[in-house]
Design a protein around this motif. Structure first.
Motif, PDB file in Angstrom:
ATOM      1  N   ALA B  56    -111.403  32.217  33.735  1.00 32.15           N
ATOM      2  CA  ALA B  56    -112.354  31.270  32.905  1.00 32.15           C
ATOM      3  C   ALA B  56    -111.430  29.789  32.700  1.00 32.15           C
ATOM      4  O   ALA B  56    -112.776  28.762  33.239  1.00 32.15           O
ATOM      5  CB  ALA B  56    -111.559  31.246  31.529  1.00 32.15           C
ATOM      6  N   ALA B 243    -115.004  30.375  28.215  1.00 29.86           N
ATOM      7  CA  ALA B 243    -114.792  31.265  27.750  1.00 29.86           C
ATOM      8  C   ALA B 243    -115.402  32.530  26.917  1.00 29.86           C
ATOM      9  O   ALA B 243    -115.115  34.113  26.946  1.00 29.86           O
ATOM     10  CB  ALA B 243    -114.634  30.550  25.694  1.00 29.86           C
ATOM     11  N   TRP B 247    -114.661  36.609  27.765  1.00 25.33           N
ATOM     12  CA  TRP B 247    -113.865  37.340  27.013  1.00 25.33           C
ATOM     13  C   TRP B 247    -114.853  38.171  26.331  1.00 25.33           C
ATOM     14  O   TRP B 247    -114.739  39.283  25.581  1.00 25.33           O
ATOM     15  CB  TRP B 247    -113.150  36.055  25.376  1.00 25.33           C
TER      16      TRP B 247
END
Lengths: 78, 348
Positions: B56, B243, B247
């Motif tokens: 990321a 993000a 995730w």
């Protein structure tokens, strides 16, 4: 000398008005700066792209925002 | 007079040299950023590329620098090329044309002409007064914000040139179709009366008498203005994108907003209307969602809706168009975008 900034109050028009002020200071000139926001009045100058700069009823710039230095050169040329 | 011509030639030569040097630096920098961030993130900071955090962080820094570089280069080139056109020249090109070819030309010129949607009103009046067909005027006004150079650059940076080209093509098609429909409906009576009575004095051509150094200066100013305006949105958009990338579950959207859901495209178009100013933050965000199963057609429809259907522009257009015509305008453009989205979902 009579200076007019034509435009509907958008961001570019405000930038042009600010640059005109800077150019006047830069060139050591004083002039009445008037904002024209009425569409019919703007069209009356034959301007279809705002913002526009009108000096003594002559359209010097339309559709872009010149730098203070460029405006100062234009104002001196009038 | 001789002296000023020589002076202008010297200024142009200097400007060309500067642009050549800047282009070389740009290419060198563009080739360096990937190894640079590999080295900084994985080497110096010691993050593991296999972990979510490592991936990321690298994604964020690499994408931000790549897109800023692309924007700088592309906006500069486009602004310099566009300085050869102006609303006045476009109006002269479109004046007195027949609706069919004029409408296609209106859409193409809407992309090519330097135009800020804040001058939509004077441009509209100027076009109508010069005898430009309503369909061509509308195609121009639809294509101009929709095929936006910043939006297309972001698409290119995040998805590649095929998707960027697809978006440009789709934008032109929506503009031509919506312009044609609006022209056919004989809606001239819903244009405020004063428009047809306005006398347009001999136009001023702002593109006249510009030298290369002026054009390059305009390009530089445009790049500066755009980067200054968008960088916070870009950071937030790509940050959220990074993000999501790391995730959120892979198939989050595949079930709710995949290509099989017929309501996804209209919903995306409705959601896009209020997001006008944040297109720069929105695109990286939806790009990350696309990786999680959001269909490509839905995504493109959403982007078009964000840029083409904006409330501030409606308010401006209200000065020249009656509310009925604005409602028809919005409905037709929205229908066009939904159609394109559904078509792409079916084809891609």
């Amino acid at each position: 000398m009579n200076v007019k900034v034509l435009g509907s109050g958008c961001a570019n028009c405000q930038r042009l008005a600010a640059n005109v002020q800077l150019a006047l200071e830069h060139a050591g000139m004083t002039a009445e700066v008037e904002k024209v926001e009425d569409v019919a009045a703007i069209m009356g100058y034959g301007v279809t792209a705002t913002p526009a700069l009108v000096v003594d009823e002559r359209v010097l710039v339309s559709g872009r925002v010149p730098s203070p230095t460029q405006i100062a050169a234009l104002l001196r040329g009038v | 007079m001789q002296a000023t011509v020589a002076g202008a030639q010297r200024a142009d030569a200097r400007a060309w040299l500067l642009v050549a040097a800047a282009s070389a630096a740009w290419v060198a920098l563009y080739r360096t950023i990937l190894p640079l961030w590999d080295w900084l993130v994985y080497g110096v900071a010691g993050l593991d590329p296999a972990t979510r955090l490592g991936g990321a962080v690298h994604f964020f820094f690499y994408d931000v620098s790549k897109i800023l570089l692309l924007l700088t280069g592309i906006v500069f080139v486009v602004t310099v090329l566009r300085s050869f056109l102006s609303v006045e020249r476009t109006r002269a090109l479109l004046g007195g044309r027949r609706a069919g070819l004029g409408t296609v030309l209106g859409a193409v010129l809407g992309v090519a002409t330097p135009f800020c949607s804040c001058s939509a009103v004077p441009a509209f009046i100027g076009f109508v007064a010069a005898g430009v067909p309503l369909s061509a005027t509308m195609a121009f006004l639809i294509a101009s914000p929709m095929v936006d150079v910043v939006a297309v650059t972001l698409l290119y940076g995040l998805f590649g040139w095929q998707i960027a080209a697809l978006y440009v093509g789709a934008g032109l098609i929506v503009a031509v179709v919506a312009g044609t429909v609006l022209g056919r409906l004989r809606l001239e009576r819903f244009v405020e009366g004063f428009v047809f009575e306005t006398q347009v004095r001999g136009g001023v051509d702002p593109a006249l008498g510009l030298g290369w150094s002026d054009r390059f200066g305009m390009g530089r100013d445009e790049v500066g203005g755009i980067v200054r305006r968008i960088w916070p949105f870009l950071l937030v958009g790509i940050g959220l994108g990074a993000a999501i990338h790391g995730w959120l579950p892979e198939d989050l959207f595949a079930r709710v907003a995949g290509p099989d859901n017929p309501f996804a495209v209209p919903l995306a178009v409705v959601l896009g209307v209020p997001l006008y100013t944040n297109v720069v933050g929105v695109i990286p965000l939806v790009a990350a969602l696309q990786a999680k199963g959001l269909a490509m057609g839905t995504l493109l429809a959403f982007m078009m809706s964000v840029v083409a259907l904006s409330l501030p522009e409606m308010v401006l257009l209200r000065r020249v168009l009656k509310p009925q015509l604005i409602a028809v305008f919005v409905a037709i453009v929205a229908a066009g975008i939904v159609g394109v989205g559904i078509l792409f979902n079916a084809v891609l």
